[in-house]
Structure formats: structure tokens, C-alpha cells
Write a protein that holds these residues in place. Structure first.
Motif, PDB file in Angstrom:
ATOM      1  N   GLY A  51       0.841  -1.199   0.000  1.00 12.48           N
ATOM      2  CA  GLY A  51       0.000   0.000   0.000  1.00 12.48           C
ATOM      3  C   GLY A  51       0.869   1.239   0.000  1.00 12.48           C
ATOM      4  O   GLY A  51       2.041   1.188   0.365  1.00 12.48           O
ATOM      5  N   ASN A  52       0.310   2.357  -0.427  1.00 14.00           N
ATOM      6  CA  ASN A  52       1.037   3.624  -0.484  1.00 14.00           C
ATOM      7  C   ASN A  52       0.671   4.469   0.735  1.00 14.00           C
ATOM      8  O   ASN A  52      -0.484   4.862   0.885  1.00 14.00           O
ATOM      9  N   PRO A  53       1.647   4.792   1.613  1.00 15.75           N
ATOM     10  CA  PRO A  53       1.333   5.578   2.810  1.00 15.75           C
ATOM     11  C   PRO A  53       0.782   6.972   2.504  1.00 15.75           C
ATOM     12  O   PRO A  53       0.131   7.578   3.354  1.00 15.75           O
ATOM     13  N   LEU A  54       1.013   7.475   1.288  1.00 14.90           N
ATOM     14  CA  LEU A  54       0.540   8.815   0.937  1.00 14.90           C
ATOM     15  C   LEU A  54      -0.876   8.799   0.345  1.00 14.90           C
ATOM     16  O   LEU A  54      -1.423   9.847   0.028  1.00 14.90           O
ATOM     17  N   LYS A  55      -1.462   7.614   0.193  1.00 16.72           N
ATOM     18  CA  LYS A  55      -2.802   7.513  -0.365  1.00 16.72           C
ATOM     19  C   LYS A  55      -3.766   6.962   0.681  1.00 16.72           C
ATOM     20  O   LYS A  55      -3.485   5.952   1.324  1.00 16.72           O
ATOM     21  N   ALA A  56      -4.903   7.642   0.827  1.00 16.04           N
ATOM     22  CA  ALA A  56      -5.877   7.237   1.837  1.00 16.04           C
ATOM     23  C   ALA A  56      -6.587   5.936   1.456  1.00 16.04           C
ATOM     24  O   ALA A  56      -6.875   5.095   2.301  1.00 16.04           O
ATOM     25  N   ARG A  57      -6.849   5.766   0.160  1.00 18.44           N
ATOM     26  CA  ARG A  57      -7.571   4.578  -0.295  1.00 18.44           C
ATOM     27  C   ARG A  57      -6.592   3.435  -0.551  1.00 18.44           C
ATOM     28  O   ARG A  57      -5.568   3.609  -1.198  1.00 18.44           O
ATOM     29  N   GLY A  58      -6.919   2.262  -0.025  1.00 21.65           N
ATOM     30  CA  GLY A  58      -6.066   1.100  -0.233  1.00 21.65           C
ATOM     31  C   GLY A  58      -6.156   0.594  -1.664  1.00 21.65           C
ATOM     32  O   GLY A  58      -7.181   0.775  -2.336  1.00 21.65           O
ATOM     33  N   PRO A  59      -5.092  -0.050  -2.153  1.00 23.63           N
ATOM     34  CA  PRO A  59      -5.095  -0.577  -3.516  1.00 23.63           C
ATOM     35  C   PRO A  59      -5.838  -1.902  -3.610  1.00 23.63           C
ATOM     36  O   PRO A  59      -6.291  -2.456  -2.598  1.00 23.63           O
ATOM     37  N   ALA A  60      -5.930  -2.417  -4.823  1.00 24.03           N
ATOM     38  CA  ALA A  60      -6.485  -3.749  -5.037  1.00 24.03           C
ATOM     39  C   ALA A  60      -5.599  -4.772  -4.320  1.00 24.03           C
ATOM     40  O   ALA A  60      -4.450  -4.475  -3.967  1.00 24.03           O
ATOM     41  N   PRO A  61      -6.111  -5.975  -4.061  1.00 26.29           N
ATOM     42  CA  PRO A  61      -5.313  -6.988  -3.367  1.00 26.29           C
ATOM     43  C   PRO A  61      -3.952  -7.205  -4.039  1.00 26.29           C
ATOM     44  O   PRO A  61      -3.841  -7.188  -5.269  1.00 26.29           O
ATOM     45  N   LEU A  62      -2.935  -7.424  -3.229  1.00 20.59           N
ATOM     46  CA  LEU A  62      -1.576  -7.570  -3.739  1.00 20.59           C
ATOM     47  C   LEU A  62      -1.465  -8.700  -4.763  1.00 20.59           C
ATOM     48  O   LEU A  62      -0.794  -8.549  -5.788  1.00 20.59           O
ATOM     49  N   GLU A  63      -2.107  -9.813  -4.506  1.00 21.00           N
ATOM     50  CA  GLU A  63      -2.022 -10.957  -5.407  1.00 21.00           C
ATOM     51  C   GLU A  63      -2.545 -10.596  -6.798  1.00 21.00           C
ATOM     52  O   GLU A  63      -1.989 -11.009  -7.819  1.00 21.00           O
ATOM     53  N   LYS A  64      -3.620  -9.807  -6.835  1.00 21.36           N
ATOM     54  CA  LYS A  64      -4.192  -9.409  -8.115  1.00 21.36           C
ATOM     55  C   LYS A  64      -3.239  -8.488  -8.869  1.00 21.36           C
ATOM     56  O   LYS A  64      -3.046  -8.616 -10.081  1.00 21.36           O
ATOM     57  N   ARG A  65      -2.619  -7.546  -8.152  1.00 17.18           N
ATOM     58  CA  ARG A  65      -1.694  -6.616  -8.790  1.00 17.18           C
ATOM     59  C   ARG A  65      -0.431  -7.329  -9.269  1.00 17.18           C
ATOM     60  O   ARG A  65       0.101  -7.031 -10.347  1.00 17.18           O
ATOM     61  N   MET A  66       0.066  -8.273  -8.485  1.00 17.32           N
ATOM     62  CA  MET A  66       1.235  -9.053  -8.897  1.00 17.32           C
ATOM     63  C   MET A  66       0.936  -9.840 -10.172  1.00 17.32           C
ATOM     64  O   MET A  66       1.748  -9.874 -11.107  1.00 17.32           O
ATOM     65  N   ALA A  67      -0.224 -10.468 -10.216  1.00 16.49           N
ATOM     66  CA  ALA A  67      -0.599 -11.249 -11.398  1.00 16.49           C
ATOM     67  C   ALA A  67      -0.726 -10.355 -12.628  1.00 16.49           C
ATOM     68  O   ALA A  67      -0.304 -10.730 -13.738  1.00 16.49           O
ATOM     69  N   ALA A  68      -1.297  -9.166 -12.443  1.00 15.13           N
ATOM     70  CA  ALA A  68      -1.444  -8.239 -13.569  1.00 15.13           C
ATOM     71  C   ALA A  68      -0.082  -7.760 -14.066  1.00 15.13           C
ATOM     72  O   ALA A  68       0.133  -7.607 -15.274  1.00 15.13           O
ATOM     73  N   CYS A  69       0.848  -7.535 -13.151  1.00 15.23           N
ATOM     74  CA  CYS A  69       2.206  -7.134 -13.545  1.00 15.23           C
ATOM     75  C   CYS A  69       2.872  -8.232 -14.363  1.00 15.23           C
ATOM     76  O   CYS A  69       3.474  -7.967 -15.410  1.00 15.23           O
ATOM     77  N   ARG A  70       2.767  -9.462 -13.891  1.00 13.47           N
ATOM     78  CA  ARG A  70       3.391 -10.576 -14.599  1.00 13.47           C
ATOM     79  C   ARG A  70       2.787 -10.757 -15.995  1.00 13.47           C
ATOM     80  O   ARG A  70       3.488 -11.103 -16.949  1.00 13.47           O
ATOM     81  N   ALA A  71       1.480 -10.533 -16.106  1.00 10.27           N
ATOM     82  CA  ALA A  71       0.817 -10.673 -17.396  1.00 10.27           C
ATOM     83  C   ALA A  71       1.249  -9.578 -18.371  1.00 10.27           C
ATOM     84  O   ALA A  71       1.279  -9.792 -19.588  1.00 10.27           O
ATOM     85  N   LEU A  72       1.581  -8.407 -17.841  1.00 11.87           N
ATOM     86  CA  LEU A  72       1.943  -7.264 -18.691  1.00 11.87           C
ATOM     87  C   LEU A  72       3.395  -7.302 -19.150  1.00 11.87           C
ATOM     88  O   LEU A  72       3.708  -6.980 -20.298  1.00 11.87           O
ATOM     89  N   VAL A  73       4.294  -7.690 -18.256  1.00 18.41           N
ATOM     90  CA  VAL A  73       5.733  -7.585 -18.540  1.00 18.41           C
ATOM     91  C   VAL A  73       6.162  -8.620 -19.583  1.00 18.41           C
ATOM     92  O   VAL A  73       5.893  -9.813 -19.441  1.00 18.41           O
ATOM     93  N   ASP A  74       6.843  -8.131 -20.607  1.00 18.56           N
ATOM     94  CA  ASP A  74       7.284  -8.984 -21.706  1.00 18.56           C
ATOM     95  C   ASP A  74       8.797  -8.897 -21.912  1.00 18.56           C
ATOM     96  O   ASP A  74       9.290  -9.086 -23.008  1.00 18.56           O
ATOM     97  N   HIS A  75       9.518  -8.556 -20.845  1.00 18.62           N
ATOM     98  CA  HIS A  75      10.960  -8.352 -20.960  1.00 18.62           C
ATOM     99  C   HIS A  75      11.682  -9.220 -19.930  1.00 18.62           C
ATOM    100  O   HIS A  75      11.336  -9.191 -18.748  1.00 18.62           O
ATOM    101  N   PRO A  76      12.696  -9.990 -20.352  1.00 15.31           N
ATOM    102  CA  PRO A  76      13.356 -10.925 -19.424  1.00 15.31           C
ATOM    103  C   PRO A  76      14.155 -10.251 -18.319  1.00 15.31           C
ATOM    104  O   PRO A  76      14.474 -10.897 -17.306  1.00 15.31           O
TER     105      PRO A  76
END
Length: 199
Positions: A51-76
Motif C-alpha cells: 500500500g502507499n502511505p501517501l494515499k488514503a484509499r487502499g489498492p487492489a489486493p496484492l495478489e491481483k496486482r502481482m498477477a497483472a504485472c506478470r501478465a503485462l511484462v514482456d521483458h526478461p
């Protein structure tokens, strides 16, 4: 090295791009690839924060964000990690301390978009962060002027490398920072959430 931590070789130059990645998008990937080239890095690690200490609203669940990052990244050489969640840190200064302890033979470079430099003086122990490792700043749409006139830029004006010398940044003794201009990708996590395209 503890299980689940990213791997790094001795003397490697690794850029750290921290954030909520809520959601990750093409802009994150674009500046990561630019950093690899312009700063001559061996890898870029995305530090997906709980989570970002400077933002009042919490982000989406960490597992979901990690999965989305892995799906997006196309560089070794771009790695996705939940290092902060694994070691229990919340602020960048704490995270850097843990990284330095776990990877004593790696040369880290902190990466940020120009929008982060504009508000960097609000970060916990921001002066100490600047003094602990080189910082690479990548231009973002609409934030160039505010970044260049920011309190952080003014305080560390004498420590700035010219953009054409960006490849020297990983070897610079901190405080040292470099602002580079790259082709713009006008997308943000905030705009994506506002359109209801995430969540």
C-alpha cells in the motif's frame, strides 16, 4: 538469499521501480525499458507495494496486482517482486535498508517518474533516500516543469547529472540523480481506475 526473493549477481546494476501498480500499465513498462537502456542497467525490479502511505484509499489486493504485472511484462530483465510484503516494510527508506542488507553486492538505482520527483519532499526520510543511492527520473506527461522546480530538485541541484550522461548514473556516488526525457506514454493508473477498467 531467502526463498522468493529475486536473484541478482554480484556487481549488477539494478533499477528499482516502486509503487502500487494499481493497475500496472504500458507507461510502467515503457519507462522500465527506457531505464534499462539509458542508465545501462542489468535489471529493473518492480517493487509492488502492499500500500502507499501517501494515499488514503487502499489498492487492489496484492495478489491481483502481482498477477497483472506478470501478465503485462514482456521483458526478461524486468522482474516483479513483493519484496516489501515479504520483509514487512511500508516506507521506501525502510525497504532500501532491507534491500541493502539482503543484497550487499548489488548496486541499486532508484527509479521514479517525474510526477514522483515533484512530490518527493513529502516522502518519509527523502533526504536520506537521496543520500543512499543514485536516483533516475524519467519524464512523464505534464510533469516536467513541476519536477524540475520541485524542492527535491532544488535541494540537490548540484548533484544532478546531465541527461546525456545518464549511463554514468549507476557508478555515481550519491547524492546523484539524472532526469531523462523519453517518448511519452500518456496513461496512468488513476485514469484507468477512473474509467472503471480495473477493479
Amino acid at each position: 538469499m531467502r526463498t522468493g526473493f529475486p536473484m541478482a549477481g554480484q556487481g549488477q546494476k539494478i533499477g528499482l521501480l516502486g509503487g502500487s501498480f494499481d493497475p500496472p500499465h504500458a507507461g510502467h513498462l515503457h519507462i522500465s525499458k527506457a531505464a534499462l537502456t539509458r542508465f545501462g542497467l542489468d535489471q529493473v525490479w518492480w517493487l509492488v507495494s502492499p500500500g502507499n502511505p501517501l494515499k488514503a484509499r487502499g489498492p487492489a489486493p496484492l495478489e491481483k496486482r502481482m498477477a497483472a504485472c506478470r501478465a503485462l511484462v514482456d521483458h526478461p530483465r524486468i522482474k516483479i517482486t513483493d519484496f516489501e510484503a515479504r520483509v514487512g516494510t511500508r516506507y521506501t527508506a525502510q525497504t532500501l535498508g532491507a534491500l541493502f542488507r539482503n543484497y550487499p553486492d548489488v548496486d541499486f538505482i532508484w527509479l521514479m517518474g517525474a510526477d514522483n520527483l515533484a512530490s518527493f519532499h513529502r516522502w518519509d526520510r527523502w533526504v536520506s533516500i537521496m543520500a543512499s543511492l543514485p536516483v533516475g527520473v524519467i519524464a512523464r506527461p505534464g510533469d516536467r516543469i513541476s519536477a524540475r522546480l520541485s524542492p527535491a530538485a532544488n535541494r540537490f541541484r548540484q548533484a544532478q547529472l546531465r541527461g546525456r550522461d545518464s549511463h554514468f548514473l549507476p557508478w555515481a556516488t550519491p547524492p546523484a540523480w539524472c532526469f531523462i526525457n523519453v517518448p511519452m506514454v500518456d496513461v496512468s493508473s488513476t485514469a484507468i481506475r477512473a474509467k472503471g477498467a480495473w477493479g
